[in-house]
Design a protein around this motif. Structure first.
Motif, PDB file in Angstrom:
ATOM      1  N   ILE A  97      -4.074  10.194 -36.024  1.00  0.00           N
ATOM      2  CA  ILE A  97      -4.516  11.238 -36.958  1.00  0.00           C
ATOM      3  C   ILE A  97      -3.321  11.805 -37.727  1.00  0.00           C
ATOM      4  CG2 ILE A  97      -5.487  13.574 -37.092  1.00  0.00           C
ATOM      5  CD1 ILE A  97      -7.363  12.716 -34.742  1.00  0.00           C
ATOM      6  N   LEU A 100      -2.278   9.384 -40.416  1.00  0.00           N
ATOM      7  CA  LEU A 100      -3.166   9.399 -41.583  1.00  0.00           C
ATOM      8  C   LEU A 100      -2.995  10.673 -42.405  1.00  0.00           C
ATOM      9  CD1 LEU A 100      -6.426   7.836 -40.095  1.00  0.00           C
ATOM     10  CD2 LEU A 100      -4.519   6.705 -41.256  1.00  0.00           C
ATOM     11  N   LEU A 148      -5.823   4.519 -45.193  1.00  0.00           N
ATOM     12  CA  LEU A 148      -6.427   5.762 -44.703  1.00  0.00           C
ATOM     13  C   LEU A 148      -7.861   5.538 -44.223  1.00  0.00           C
ATOM     14  CD1 LEU A 148      -5.155   8.362 -47.346  1.00  0.00           C
ATOM     15  CD2 LEU A 148      -4.233   7.894 -45.073  1.00  0.00           C
ATOM     16  N   PHE A 149      -8.631   4.778 -44.999  1.00  0.00           N
ATOM     17  CA  PHE A 149     -10.008   4.472 -44.588  1.00  0.00           C
ATOM     18  C   PHE A 149     -10.018   3.578 -43.344  1.00  0.00           C
ATOM     19  CE2 PHE A 149     -10.824   5.650 -49.042  1.00  0.00           C
ATOM     20  CZ  PHE A 149     -11.848   6.561 -48.843  1.00  0.00           C
ATOM     21  N   THR A 152      -9.061   5.474 -40.229  1.00  0.00           N
ATOM     22  CA  THR A 152     -10.152   6.367 -39.817  1.00  0.00           C
ATOM     23  C   THR A 152     -11.213   5.606 -39.036  1.00  0.00           C
ATOM     24  OG1 THR A 152      -9.764   7.785 -41.746  1.00  0.00           O
ATOM     25  CG2 THR A 152     -11.913   7.978 -40.651  1.00  0.00           C
ATOM     26  N   ILE A 155      -9.968   4.872 -35.520  1.00  0.00           N
ATOM     27  CA  ILE A 155     -10.062   6.066 -34.667  1.00  0.00           C
ATOM     28  C   ILE A 155     -11.496   6.237 -34.160  1.00  0.00           C
ATOM     29  CG2 ILE A 155      -9.987   8.594 -34.684  1.00  0.00           C
ATOM     30  CD1 ILE A 155      -7.594   8.320 -36.650  1.00  0.00           C
ATOM     31  N   LEU A 156     -12.468   6.088 -35.045  1.00  0.00           N
ATOM     32  CA  LEU A 156     -13.878   6.242 -34.650  1.00  0.00           C
ATOM     33  C   LEU A 156     -14.271   5.191 -33.614  1.00  0.00           C
ATOM     34  CD1 LEU A 156     -15.476   6.997 -38.148  1.00  0.00           C
ATOM     35  CD2 LEU A 156     -14.996   8.630 -36.300  1.00  0.00           C
TER      36      LEU A 156
END
Length: 198
Positions: A97, A100, A148-149, A152, A155-156
């Motif tokens: 996080i 990012l 960045l996408f 993300t 991470i999810l």
């Protein structure tokens, strides 16, 4: 799927090792892309026409801020992978996080910089120098945006599935991509900005 427990989790299956090898090949193609952009820039760098030069445009504060953001993010993605190898999922996600957020900060400064250039009359159509500058910086910025996408989504997935052979492989490949963007930035910093300020 046979797992080799003597290797880090991201390398633990043959499929994972092949994916990492394949990504190195992809990075070779990316090197060719950026080498072409740099070559075009070096050919057009003196083609300023009636437009501003790099010496007139480039500003040390924004350049240093971008550099601090991106190089620090390279450090934090390294910490994320280290935490991942120790099996510390929460620390890994937190470092991801932070990485990012630093990337987002970099993009924010770059967008601000582009807006400043346009206000000073420096646009894509002004000169060959500016068209190659915007293309090179924009291509790098687009790669950061993609990162960045991508980060993300990783991470999810890790929050949903945990640290598995598949998720750690994805995270490690992402870290290679992010480090590559930092290396490209060092070349942009050195050969476009610093040289342009001289």
């Amino acid at each position: 799927m046979k797992i080799d427990n003597s290797l880090p989790l991201e390398y633990s299956t043959e499929e994972n090792r092949l994916k990492i090898f394949g990504f190195w090949i992809f990075l070779g193609a990316e090197i060719a892309l950026f080498a072409t952009l740099f070559a075009a820039y070096f050919v057009l760098v003196n083609g300023t026409g009636d437009g501003p030069t790099g010496e007139e445009l480039f500003q040390v504060p924004t350049l240093m801020l971008q550099t601090v953001f991106l190089l620090t993010s390279s450090f934090t993605i390294g910490l994320a992978i280290h935490a991942m190898r120790l099996g510390r999922q929460k620390a890994m996600v937190n470092f991801f996080i932070i990485t990012l957020l630093l990337g987002l900060g970099f993009l924010g400064v770059e967008i601000y910089e582009f807006v400043q250039y346009v206000h000073e009359g420096a646009t894509l159509q002004t000169s060959g120098f500016l068209s190659s500058l915007f293309t090179t910086l924009g291509t790098h910025g687009a790669h950061v945006t993609l990162g960045l996408f991508w980060g993300t989504f990783i991470i999810l997935q890790i929050k949903k599935r945990g640290l598995t052979a598949e998720t750690t492989n994805k995270a490690f490949i992402f870290s290679l991509y992010w480090h590559f963007l930092d290396v490209v930035w060092i070349f942009i910093f050195s050969f476009i900005y610093l040289k342009g300020m001289m």
